[in-house]
Scaffold this active site. Structure first.
Site: not given
Ligand SMILES: *Cc1c(COP(=O)(O)O)cnc(C)c1O
Length: 380
Positions: A167, A195, A226
Protein backbone atom coordinates in the site's frame (compact mmCIF):
# COMPACT_ATOMS: atom_id res chain seq x y z
CA UNK A 1 -3.67 21.39 8.11
CA UNK A 2 -2.83 18.06 6.53
CA UNK A 3 -2.16 15.31 9.00
CA UNK A 4 -2.01 14.79 12.70
CA UNK A 5 1.74 14.93 12.28
CA UNK A 6 2.00 18.46 10.91
CA UNK A 7 -0.42 20.36 13.11
CA UNK A 8 -1.95 17.96 15.59
CA UNK A 9 -5.29 17.80 13.86
CA UNK A 10 -6.83 16.06 10.88
CA UNK A 11 -7.74 17.65 7.60
CA UNK A 12 -11.48 18.36 7.59
CA UNK A 13 -13.29 17.94 4.32
CA UNK A 14 -16.49 19.87 3.77
CA UNK A 15 -17.33 18.41 0.35
CA UNK A 16 -18.12 14.86 -0.70
CA UNK A 17 -15.30 12.44 -1.29
CA UNK A 18 -14.38 12.96 -4.97
CA UNK A 19 -11.55 13.72 -7.40
CA UNK A 20 -11.93 17.37 -6.35
CA UNK A 21 -12.62 18.18 -2.72
CA UNK A 22 -12.91 21.16 -0.40
CA UNK A 23 -10.69 21.01 2.66
CA UNK A 24 -10.43 23.86 5.13
CA UNK A 25 -12.28 26.07 2.66
CA UNK A 26 -9.92 25.38 -0.24
CA UNK A 27 -10.81 23.55 -3.45
CA UNK A 28 -8.20 20.94 -4.29
CA UNK A 29 -7.38 18.23 -6.79
CA UNK A 30 -7.60 15.23 -4.52
CA UNK A 31 -4.95 12.49 -4.43
CA UNK A 32 -5.67 11.57 -0.84
CA UNK A 33 -8.32 8.84 -1.05
CA UNK A 34 -8.51 5.13 -1.91
CA UNK A 35 -11.76 5.81 -3.72
CA UNK A 36 -10.38 4.30 -6.94
CA UNK A 37 -13.66 3.97 -8.80
CA UNK A 38 -15.29 7.09 -7.34
CA UNK A 39 -18.01 4.99 -5.71
CA UNK A 40 -17.79 6.66 -2.28
CA UNK A 41 -20.28 9.33 -3.34
CA UNK A 42 -22.03 7.50 -6.18
CA UNK A 43 -25.76 8.34 -6.06
CA UNK A 44 -26.74 4.76 -7.06
CA UNK A 45 -25.02 3.46 -3.94
CA UNK A 46 -26.55 6.18 -1.79
CA UNK A 47 -30.00 5.16 -3.08
CA UNK A 48 -29.33 1.52 -2.14
CA UNK A 49 -28.24 2.65 1.33
CA UNK A 50 -31.35 4.77 1.84
CA UNK A 51 -33.68 1.97 0.72
CA UNK A 52 -32.06 -0.55 3.07
CA UNK A 53 -32.15 1.89 6.00
CA UNK A 54 -35.84 2.39 5.39
CA UNK A 55 -36.69 -1.30 5.04
CA UNK A 56 -34.36 -2.86 7.59
CA UNK A 57 -33.63 0.02 9.95
CA UNK A 58 -30.42 1.86 10.55
CA UNK A 59 -28.59 -0.18 13.17
CA UNK A 60 -28.12 -3.93 13.28
CA UNK A 61 -28.70 -4.45 17.00
CA UNK A 62 -25.77 -6.45 18.29
CA UNK A 63 -22.92 -8.71 17.32
CA UNK A 64 -23.75 -11.67 15.05
CA UNK A 65 -23.20 -13.99 18.00
CA UNK A 66 -26.23 -12.42 19.70
CA UNK A 67 -28.42 -11.01 16.92
CA UNK A 68 -27.49 -13.14 13.96
CA UNK A 69 -27.46 -11.00 10.87
CA UNK A 70 -29.93 -9.48 8.44
CA UNK A 71 -31.02 -10.49 4.96
CA UNK A 72 -28.82 -7.84 3.37
CA UNK A 73 -25.75 -9.16 5.21
CA UNK A 74 -26.54 -12.66 4.07
CA UNK A 75 -27.10 -11.57 0.48
CA UNK A 76 -23.82 -9.66 0.48
CA UNK A 77 -21.88 -12.72 1.64
CA UNK A 78 -23.52 -14.81 -1.07
CA UNK A 79 -22.69 -12.16 -3.62
CA UNK A 80 -19.06 -11.99 -2.44
CA UNK A 81 -18.58 -15.75 -2.73
CA UNK A 82 -20.06 -15.57 -6.23
CA UNK A 83 -17.88 -12.60 -7.18
CA UNK A 84 -14.73 -14.27 -5.86
CA UNK A 85 -15.60 -17.73 -7.17
CA UNK A 86 -15.12 -19.33 -3.74
CA UNK A 87 -17.34 -21.62 -1.69
CA UNK A 88 -18.05 -18.99 0.93
CA UNK A 89 -17.24 -15.51 2.24
CA UNK A 90 -17.54 -13.70 5.56
CA UNK A 91 -17.74 -9.95 6.19
CA UNK A 92 -15.95 -8.21 9.06
CA UNK A 93 -16.71 -4.61 9.99
CA UNK A 94 -13.34 -3.40 8.66
CA UNK A 95 -10.46 -4.73 6.61
CA UNK A 96 -8.31 -4.25 9.70
CA UNK A 97 -10.56 -6.55 11.73
CA UNK A 98 -10.70 -9.12 8.91
CA UNK A 99 -6.91 -9.38 8.79
CA UNK A 100 -6.19 -9.30 12.49
CA UNK A 101 -9.07 -11.62 13.38
CA UNK A 102 -8.32 -14.15 10.67
CA UNK A 103 -4.63 -14.55 11.48
CA UNK A 104 -5.41 -14.89 15.16
CA UNK A 105 -7.99 -17.56 14.33
CA UNK A 106 -5.72 -19.56 12.05
CA UNK A 107 -2.54 -19.79 14.11
CA UNK A 108 -1.59 -19.77 17.77
CA UNK A 109 1.13 -20.89 20.17
CA UNK A 110 3.12 -23.71 18.59
CA UNK A 111 2.61 -22.29 15.08
CA UNK A 112 4.68 -19.86 13.04
CA UNK A 113 3.67 -17.00 10.77
CA UNK A 114 5.83 -15.39 8.08
CA UNK A 115 5.27 -11.74 7.23
CA UNK A 116 6.86 -9.21 4.89
CA UNK A 117 8.24 -6.08 6.56
CA UNK A 118 6.02 -3.89 4.39
CA UNK A 119 2.80 -5.73 5.13
CA UNK A 120 -0.10 -3.63 6.37
CA UNK A 121 -0.26 -2.86 10.11
CA UNK A 122 -3.38 -5.02 10.48
CA UNK A 123 -1.50 -8.11 9.30
CA UNK A 124 1.32 -7.40 11.71
CA UNK A 125 -1.12 -6.84 14.57
CA UNK A 126 -2.83 -10.12 13.68
CA UNK A 127 0.53 -11.89 13.91
CA UNK A 128 1.16 -10.40 17.35
CA UNK A 129 -2.35 -11.15 18.53
CA UNK A 130 -2.11 -14.79 17.46
CA UNK A 131 0.79 -15.51 19.88
CA UNK A 132 2.35 -17.68 17.18
CA UNK A 133 6.08 -17.22 16.53
CA UNK A 134 6.56 -14.44 14.00
CA UNK A 135 9.25 -14.35 11.30
CA UNK A 136 9.64 -11.04 9.48
CA UNK A 137 11.50 -10.93 6.19
CA UNK A 138 12.87 -7.81 4.49
CA UNK A 139 10.53 -6.57 1.79
CA UNK A 140 10.71 -8.85 -1.22
CA UNK A 141 13.48 -11.03 0.24
CA UNK A 142 11.94 -14.36 -0.71
CA UNK A 143 15.23 -16.22 -0.39
CA UNK A 144 15.25 -15.33 3.28
CA UNK A 145 11.64 -16.44 3.49
CA UNK A 146 12.55 -19.78 1.95
CA UNK A 147 15.38 -20.24 4.45
CA UNK A 148 13.04 -19.45 7.34
CA UNK A 149 10.47 -21.88 5.98
CA UNK A 150 12.99 -24.68 5.69
CA UNK A 151 13.80 -24.24 9.38
CA UNK A 152 10.14 -24.31 10.38
CA UNK A 153 9.20 -27.96 9.84
CA UNK A 154 8.95 -28.47 13.60
CA UNK A 155 5.98 -26.14 13.95
CA UNK A 156 2.44 -27.50 13.95
CA UNK A 157 1.24 -24.99 11.33
CA UNK A 158 2.97 -22.53 9.03
CA UNK A 159 1.20 -19.46 7.63
CA UNK A 160 2.57 -17.00 5.07
CA UNK A 161 0.78 -13.64 5.02
CA UNK A 162 1.30 -10.88 2.49
CA UNK A 163 -0.25 -7.80 0.94
CA UNK A 164 -0.91 -8.65 -2.70
CA UNK A 165 -0.40 -5.00 -3.57
CA UNK A 166 1.79 -3.09 -1.14
CA UNK A 167 0.00 0.00 0.00
CA UNK A 168 2.89 2.45 0.32
CA UNK A 169 4.94 1.56 -2.77
CA UNK A 170 2.26 0.26 -5.11
CA UNK A 171 4.31 -2.83 -6.05
CA UNK A 172 2.92 -6.37 -6.35
CA UNK A 173 3.82 -9.49 -4.39
CA UNK A 174 5.02 -12.40 -6.60
CA UNK A 175 2.07 -14.59 -5.71
CA UNK A 176 3.04 -17.49 -8.02
CA UNK A 177 6.41 -17.84 -6.29
CA UNK A 178 4.78 -17.50 -2.89
CA UNK A 179 2.28 -20.24 -3.77
CA UNK A 180 5.22 -22.46 -4.83
CA UNK A 181 6.95 -21.80 -1.50
CA UNK A 182 3.78 -22.48 0.47
CA UNK A 183 3.25 -25.79 -1.35
CA UNK A 184 6.88 -26.87 -0.96
CA UNK A 185 6.83 -26.23 2.78
CA UNK A 186 3.26 -27.25 3.59
CA UNK A 187 2.33 -23.72 4.63
CA UNK A 188 -1.00 -21.89 4.31
CA UNK A 189 -0.97 -18.77 2.15
CA UNK A 190 -3.09 -15.76 3.09
CA UNK A 191 -3.17 -12.63 0.95
CA UNK A 192 -4.57 -9.19 1.60
CA UNK A 193 -6.07 -7.73 -1.58
CA UNK A 194 -7.20 -4.47 0.07
CA UNK A 195 -5.91 -2.15 -2.66
CA UNK A 196 -6.59 -4.64 -5.44
CA UNK A 197 -10.28 -5.47 -4.95
CA UNK A 198 -12.15 -3.78 -7.81
CA UNK A 199 -8.88 -2.61 -9.34
CA UNK A 200 -6.92 -5.67 -10.56
CA UNK A 201 -7.85 -8.70 -12.60
CA UNK A 202 -10.26 -9.09 -15.51
CA UNK A 203 -13.22 -9.23 -13.11
CA UNK A 204 -11.77 -6.92 -10.46
CA UNK A 205 -11.10 -9.70 -7.93
CA UNK A 206 -7.52 -8.67 -7.34
CA UNK A 207 -3.92 -9.59 -7.99
CA UNK A 208 -4.47 -13.35 -7.49
CA UNK A 209 -6.92 -13.26 -10.37
CA UNK A 210 -4.56 -11.08 -12.43
CA UNK A 211 -1.75 -13.63 -11.93
CA UNK A 212 -4.00 -16.68 -12.23
CA UNK A 213 -3.21 -18.14 -8.79
CA UNK A 214 -6.57 -17.86 -7.03
CA UNK A 215 -6.91 -21.61 -6.63
CA UNK A 216 -3.54 -21.83 -4.88
CA UNK A 217 -4.25 -19.21 -2.21
CA UNK A 218 -5.96 -20.59 0.88
CA UNK A 219 -7.20 -17.36 2.40
CA UNK A 220 -8.06 -14.23 0.43
CA UNK A 221 -8.98 -11.00 2.17
CA UNK A 222 -10.63 -8.18 0.26
CA UNK A 223 -11.89 -4.81 1.34
CA UNK A 224 -15.15 -2.96 0.94
CA UNK A 225 -13.55 0.29 2.14
CA UNK A 226 -11.52 1.26 -0.90
CA UNK A 227 -12.61 0.70 -4.51
CA UNK A 228 -16.00 -0.58 -3.34
CA UNK A 229 -16.59 2.81 -1.75
CA UNK A 230 -18.18 1.77 1.56
CA UNK A 231 -16.54 0.06 4.53
CA UNK A 232 -15.65 -3.40 5.71
CA UNK A 233 -13.38 -6.32 4.97
CA UNK A 234 -14.16 -9.85 3.84
CA UNK A 235 -12.51 -13.21 3.83
CA UNK A 236 -13.24 -15.71 1.10
CA UNK A 237 -12.19 -19.29 0.66
CA UNK A 238 -13.41 -22.79 1.39
CA UNK A 239 -16.56 -23.49 3.37
CA UNK A 240 -14.40 -25.06 6.09
CA UNK A 241 -12.35 -21.90 6.42
CA UNK A 242 -15.43 -19.70 6.70
CA UNK A 243 -17.08 -22.09 9.19
CA UNK A 244 -13.93 -21.92 11.29
CA UNK A 245 -14.03 -18.12 11.27
CA UNK A 246 -17.72 -18.15 12.21
CA UNK A 247 -16.65 -19.78 15.46
CA UNK A 248 -13.16 -18.35 15.94
CA UNK A 249 -13.07 -14.95 14.27
CA UNK A 250 -13.34 -12.82 17.38
CA UNK A 251 -13.74 -9.39 15.72
CA UNK A 252 -16.60 -10.94 13.73
CA UNK A 253 -18.25 -12.67 16.68
CA UNK A 254 -17.95 -9.94 19.25
CA UNK A 255 -18.45 -6.78 17.24
CA UNK A 256 -21.75 -5.40 15.93
CA UNK A 257 -22.42 -6.05 12.25
CA UNK A 258 -22.60 -3.22 9.75
CA UNK A 259 -25.82 -1.30 9.41
CA UNK A 260 -27.89 -3.07 6.71
CA UNK A 261 -27.40 0.00 4.51
CA UNK A 262 -23.65 -0.67 4.32
CA UNK A 263 -24.27 -4.24 3.18
CA UNK A 264 -26.82 -3.03 0.62
CA UNK A 265 -24.41 -0.37 -0.66
CA UNK A 266 -21.72 -2.99 -1.20
CA UNK A 267 -24.14 -5.20 -3.13
CA UNK A 268 -25.00 -2.26 -5.36
CA UNK A 269 -21.28 -1.63 -5.89
CA UNK A 270 -20.67 -5.23 -6.97
CA UNK A 271 -23.67 -5.07 -9.30
CA UNK A 272 -22.13 -1.94 -10.82
CA UNK A 273 -18.72 -3.61 -11.15
CA UNK A 274 -20.42 -6.38 -13.11
CA UNK A 275 -21.98 -3.93 -15.58
CA UNK A 276 -20.52 -2.06 -18.58
CA UNK A 277 -20.41 1.09 -16.38
CA UNK A 278 -18.11 -0.70 -13.95
CA UNK A 279 -15.86 -1.90 -16.75
CA UNK A 280 -15.66 1.68 -18.00
CA UNK A 281 -14.65 2.95 -14.57
CA UNK A 282 -11.85 0.38 -14.26
CA UNK A 283 -10.59 1.29 -17.74
CA UNK A 284 -10.60 4.99 -16.86
CA UNK A 285 -8.75 4.29 -13.61
CA UNK A 286 -5.93 2.56 -15.47
CA UNK A 287 -5.82 5.13 -18.27
CA UNK A 288 -5.55 7.93 -15.67
CA UNK A 289 -2.91 5.99 -13.74
CA UNK A 290 -0.70 5.58 -16.79
CA UNK A 291 -1.25 9.17 -17.88
CA UNK A 292 -0.35 10.65 -14.50
CA UNK A 293 2.77 8.51 -14.14
CA UNK A 294 3.87 9.67 -17.59
CA UNK A 295 3.31 13.31 -16.65
CA UNK A 296 5.36 12.90 -13.48
CA UNK A 297 8.18 11.07 -15.20
CA UNK A 298 8.44 13.82 -17.82
CA UNK A 299 8.87 16.28 -14.97
CA UNK A 300 11.69 14.32 -13.41
CA UNK A 301 9.89 12.62 -10.50
CA UNK A 302 10.60 9.08 -9.36
CA UNK A 303 7.57 6.90 -8.65
CA UNK A 304 9.68 3.89 -7.70
CA UNK A 305 8.42 0.35 -8.21
CA UNK A 306 4.75 1.28 -8.47
CA UNK A 307 2.78 -0.63 -11.10
CA UNK A 308 -0.56 0.59 -9.81
CA UNK A 309 -2.70 3.68 -9.12
CA UNK A 310 -0.79 4.12 -5.85
CA UNK A 311 1.78 6.68 -6.93
CA UNK A 312 4.55 7.34 -4.43
CA UNK A 313 6.54 10.51 -5.13
CA UNK A 314 9.83 9.97 -3.37
CA UNK A 315 11.30 12.79 -1.34
CA UNK A 316 13.53 11.19 1.32
CA UNK A 317 13.60 13.37 4.41
CA UNK A 318 10.32 13.50 6.33
CA UNK A 319 10.38 17.24 7.12
CA UNK A 320 10.81 18.01 3.44
CA UNK A 321 8.00 15.67 2.38
CA UNK A 322 5.62 17.36 4.83
CA UNK A 323 6.69 20.81 3.64
CA UNK A 324 6.16 19.69 0.04
CA UNK A 325 2.68 18.49 0.87
CA UNK A 326 1.85 21.75 2.69
CA UNK A 327 3.00 23.93 -0.21
CA UNK A 328 1.03 21.80 -2.66
CA UNK A 329 -2.04 22.26 -0.51
CA UNK A 330 -1.63 26.04 -0.76
CA UNK A 331 -1.36 25.66 -4.53
CA UNK A 332 -4.55 23.56 -4.87
CA UNK A 333 -3.29 19.96 -4.74
CA UNK A 334 -4.01 17.53 -1.93
CA UNK A 335 -1.26 14.91 -1.79
CA UNK A 336 -0.63 13.67 1.75
CA UNK A 337 2.93 12.99 2.90
CA UNK A 338 3.88 9.81 4.74
CA UNK A 339 6.97 9.40 6.86
CA UNK A 340 8.34 7.20 9.59
CA UNK A 341 6.97 4.93 11.08
CA UNK A 342 4.48 4.35 8.22
CA UNK A 343 7.48 3.98 5.91
CA UNK A 344 11.18 3.51 6.76
CA UNK A 345 13.23 6.46 7.98
CA UNK A 346 14.68 8.46 5.09
CA UNK A 347 12.01 7.07 2.73
CA UNK A 348 9.39 9.76 3.22
CA UNK A 349 7.20 10.49 0.24
CA UNK A 350 3.98 11.89 -1.03
CA UNK A 351 1.43 9.22 -1.73
CA UNK A 352 -0.82 10.22 -4.57
CA UNK A 353 -3.75 8.02 -5.49
CA UNK A 354 -5.27 8.38 -8.93
CA UNK A 355 -8.95 7.61 -9.42
CA UNK A 356 -11.26 6.90 -12.36
CA UNK A 357 -12.84 10.34 -12.32
CA UNK A 358 -9.79 12.59 -12.22
CA UNK A 359 -10.04 14.91 -15.23
CA UNK A 360 -7.07 15.02 -17.58
CA UNK A 361 -6.87 18.80 -17.11
CA UNK A 362 -6.65 18.34 -13.33
CA UNK A 363 -3.91 15.72 -13.67
CA UNK A 364 -1.96 18.10 -15.92
CA UNK A 365 -2.47 21.04 -13.59
CA UNK A 366 -1.40 18.92 -10.61
CA UNK A 367 1.74 17.68 -12.39
CA UNK A 368 2.69 21.27 -13.21
CA UNK A 369 2.12 22.40 -9.62
CA UNK A 370 4.13 19.43 -8.34
CA UNK A 371 7.01 20.34 -10.67
CA UNK A 372 6.97 24.01 -9.72
CA UNK A 373 6.79 23.45 -5.97
CA UNK A 374 9.21 20.52 -6.24
CA UNK A 375 11.76 22.76 -8.00
CA UNK A 376 11.52 25.45 -5.35
CA UNK A 377 12.22 22.84 -2.68
CA UNK A 378 15.06 21.23 -4.65
CA UNK A 379 13.20 17.91 -5.00
CA UNK A 380 13.38 17.79 -8.82
C1 LIG B 1 -6.62 -0.19 4.06
C2 LIG B 1 -5.97 -1.48 4.28
C3 LIG B 1 -6.48 -2.37 5.21
C4 LIG B 1 -7.55 -1.99 6.18
O1 LIG B 1 -8.80 -1.91 5.59
P1 LIG B 1 -9.95 -1.05 6.33
O2 LIG B 1 -11.18 -1.57 5.73
O3 LIG B 1 -9.66 0.38 6.02
O4 LIG B 1 -9.84 -1.34 7.79
C5 LIG B 1 -5.89 -3.62 5.29
N1 LIG B 1 -4.86 -3.96 4.51
C6 LIG B 1 -4.33 -3.11 3.62
C7 LIG B 1 -3.17 -3.55 2.77
C8 LIG B 1 -4.86 -1.84 3.48
O5 LIG B 1 -4.32 -0.98 2.63
Amino acid sequence: MLTARTTGRLATRSSRQAARVTIDGRELVNFGSNDYLALAADPRLADAAAAAAEQEGWGSGASPLISGHGRSHERLEERLAEFEGTQAALVFSTGFAANAGTIAALVGPGDVVFTDRKNHASLLDGCRLSRADVRVNAHGDYEHLEQSLSKAAKYRRRLIVTDSLFSMDGDLAPLCELADLAERHAAMLMIDEAHATGVFGPLGRGVAEHLGVEERVHVRVGTLSKAIGAMGGYVCGSRDLIEWLYHRGRPFLFSTSHPPSVAATCQAAFALLDSPDGEKLIKKLWANTKYFKRLLKKRGFSTGASETPITPIHVGEAAKAFEFSRKLFEAGVYAPAVGYPTVAEGKARLRAIVTATHKRADLEKAADVLAEVGKNLGIV
